[in-house]
Design an enzyme around this catalytic site. Structure first.
Site, short mmCIF file in Angstrom:
data_model
loop_
_atom_site.label_atom_id
_atom_site.label_comp_id
_atom_site.label_asym_id
_atom_site.label_seq_id
_atom_site.Cartn_x
_atom_site.Cartn_y
_atom_site.Cartn_z
N GLU A 1 0.85 -1.20 0.00
CA GLU A 1 0.00 0.00 0.00
C GLU A 1 0.89 1.25 0.00
OE1 GLU A 1 -3.21 1.17 -0.31
OE2 GLU A 1 -2.20 3.08 0.02
N LYS B 1 -19.35 9.84 5.68
CA LYS B 1 -20.55 9.49 6.47
C LYS B 1 -20.45 10.06 7.89
CE LYS B 1 -21.55 8.13 2.94
NZ LYS B 1 -20.76 8.10 1.71
N ASP C 1 -12.29 -0.22 -8.19
CA ASP C 1 -12.57 0.93 -9.05
C ASP C 1 -11.82 0.90 -10.38
OD1 ASP C 1 -14.17 1.84 -7.00
OD2 ASP C 1 -13.13 3.75 -6.73
N ALA D 1 -17.43 0.54 -2.80
CA ALA D 1 -16.57 -0.24 -1.92
C ALA D 1 -17.06 -1.68 -1.78
CB ALA D 1 -16.52 0.43 -0.55
N HIS E 1 -43.16 -5.16 13.49
CA HIS E 1 -43.89 -3.91 13.67
C HIS E 1 -43.46 -3.24 14.97
CE1 HIS E 1 -47.23 -1.09 13.54
NE2 HIS E 1 -47.48 -1.37 14.80
#
Ligand code: FAD
Ligand code: NAD
Length: 462
Positions: A35, A52, A309, A317, A441
């Site tokens: 990475e 987010k 991507d 993702a 419910h």
């Protein structure tokens, strides 16, 4: 130079690459992950997660600034104060916790991780200038997962007050005014968040509607919300230039307008990251601007795989992760193919939008006759108790055998319904399967049940 050998070399530690490496490690394959920047890639560091977090913080701040909803339930408060530096620190702490977690998961799976940029020498070899020194890695399988980066406009180059999404997420103050170029996922999510944080936001979109990916029925509640938030939206418009804290725009009618903007966020799409690390030496077959892959994520070169991507749309993702897991299993000898019925798409706006499978128009184009069932949240008890009954669930099915072809929803928190929608499609559910499933419910998910009943012609609560 360290000489390293492994079975699987993964280049890129985003959700595609790190999941591929973890699964490969779990399956006992000797794996190295390289990475260049930070584990977690775009998603964890500058994408899904920080955006987010910011959206959540913005929603909380806005709820206090405009306390109509709080007053309605008998709560009143003094003037709120936003310490944005703390908001940013909180967001960054979540990112650190998650990226540290990825490092621990890789370690647990016995994956060797090198932090440095990989340069491809050939289909089985790469060199890495890492924190631990220079290495040359020979692998039996190469998994490419180098992701994507933001697209720049020639008239609006990133730098200074012209921001990419990464820059916008790294701001240390909320700008007084913000122009957003592009009303896609990023423009809408971050544009709304900054509007809630107090910026005067103007959105400039080249196409005739916001979020062109979703149909007008789904985006209508969002259009209303943008108006409530005081966000101006210019569709069919083009950004021409930025100077003196003003964005010059050619509006739909051809007239030029000048929009006051302390900052400009350019969010007009993302481009696969494919140059600068020797990928061209492999001369892999392309599919437009992306690497071409088959249903097993194999590229045109044997034992060279590509995921995420860099392999094209949808650039999400969860698609990258699913591909990564699959490729590791294929390398380990399992028979797998990427044959998912649907990949859910969610826009984390207010209200949220979810689309899984075919829209009514796409279903009509593919099948002779279809059935569509709607159920509005204004008839859903849970939505009322949550003080937000905007939106609906819509189910699309074949008319002949009632097999569900698509499910869409717009409303508060509908992102969490996406799993039920996807499972229904993946399992080949018919309308009757959804209708005969007991939905608890009071929950928002009852709107899914009711939309199936509506498609069958007998909704109960409307
Ligand atoms: P990336 O996450 O881009 O990771 C690629 C990694 O490869 C990077 O870490 C990079 O440093 C590394 N790399 C590149 N070249 C080399 C090299 N030569 N050597 C070593 N390493 C290299 N998707 C969603 O599903 N939901 C969302 O809510 C969502 N929100 C988003 C919000 C924003 C603001 C943005 C920008 C994106 C968002 N996305 C979202 C998209 C998501 O982030 C991407 O689809 C996902 O990260 C792609 O994963 P990937 O593994 O293919 O690539
Ligand atoms: P996008 O493709 O979602 O939207 C880009 C928008 O910019 C489109 O509406 C397009 O018509 C518009 N546009 C293009 N050129 C323009 C121009 N010159 N002037 C004005 N408008 C222009 O791209 P994005 O918002 O940059 O996001 C990139 C990718 O990141 C997405 O495609 C998605 O895959 C991923 N993403 C996903 C999520 C999520 O899943 N919730 C969130 C953010 C990003």
């Amino acid at each position: 130079m360290n000489e390293l050998r492994c079975k699987v070399l993964v280049i890129g530690g985003g959700p595609g690459g790190y999941v591929a490496a973890i699964r490969a490690g779990q399956l006992g394959l000797d794996t190295i992950l390289v990475e260049a920047n930070k584990l977690g890639g775009t998603c964890l560091n500058v994408g899904c997660i920080p955006s987010k977090a910011l959206i959540h913080a913005a929603g909380a701040a806005h709820g206090l600034r405009e306390p109509r909803g709080l007053n309605a339930i008998g709560l009143s408060i003094g003037a709120p104060k936003l310490d944005y530096a703390r908001t940013v620190a909180w967001k960054d702490a979540i990112v650190t916790r998650l990226t540290t977690g990825v490092g621990a998961l890789l370690k647990k799976a016995k994956v060797r991780t090198l932090l440095g940029t990989a340069t491809i020498v050939d289909g089985k070899t790469a060199t890495v200038s890492a924190d631990t020194g220079e290495s040359r890695i020979a692998a039996e399988h190469l998994v490419l997962a180098t992701g994507s980066g933001p697209v720049e406009l020639s008239a609006l180059k990133f730098g200074g007050d012209i921001l990419s999404s990464t820059d916008a997420l790294a701001l240390t103050d909320v700008p007084r005014s913000l122009a957003v170029v592009g009303a896609g996922y990023i423009g809408m999510e971050l544009g709304m968040a900054f509007a809630k944080l107090g910026a005067k936001v103007t959105i400039v979109e080249a196409l005739p509607k916001i979020l062109p990916l979703y149909d007008a029925e789904l985006t209508q509640p969002l259009v209303r919300r943008l108006a409530d938030l005081g966000v101006e939206t210019l569709v069919g418009a083009r950004a021409i230039a930025y100077a003196g804290s003003a964005l010059k725009v050619a509006a739909a009618d051809g007239a030029e307008r000048s929009i006051a903007a302390e900052k400009v966020l350019v969010a007009v799409g993302r481009r696969a990251r494919m140059s600068g690390f020797g990928l061209e030496t492999l001369d892999l077959t392309m599919s437009g601007p992306f690497l071409r892959i088959d249903a097993t994520c194999a590229t045109s070169m044997r034992n060279v795989w590509a995921i995420g991507d860099m392999t094209g749309e949808p650039m999400l993702a969860h698609r990258a992760m699913a591909q990564g897991e699959m490729v590791a299993e294929i390398i380990a000898g399992k028979k797998r193919a990427f044959d998912r019925v649907a990949i859910p798409a969610i826009c984390f706006t207010d209200p949220e939008i979810v689309a899984v499978g075919l829209s009514p128009d796409a279903a009509k184009a593919a099948h002779d006759e279809i059935r569509v069932g709607h159920f509005p949240f204004r008839a859903n008890a849970r939505a009322m108790t949550l003080q937000d009954d905007e939106g609906f669930v819509r189910v699309v099915a074949r008319a002949d055998n009632h097999v569900v072809l698509g499910v869409q929803a717009v409303g508060v928190g509908v992102s969490e319904l996406s799993a039920a929608f996807s499972l229904a499609l993946e399992m080949g559910a018919r309308l009757e399967d959804v209708a005969l499933t007991i939905h608890a419910h009071p929950t928002m998910s009852e709107a899914f049940h009711e939309s199936a009943l509506a498609a069958l012609g007998h909704p109960l609560h409307i």
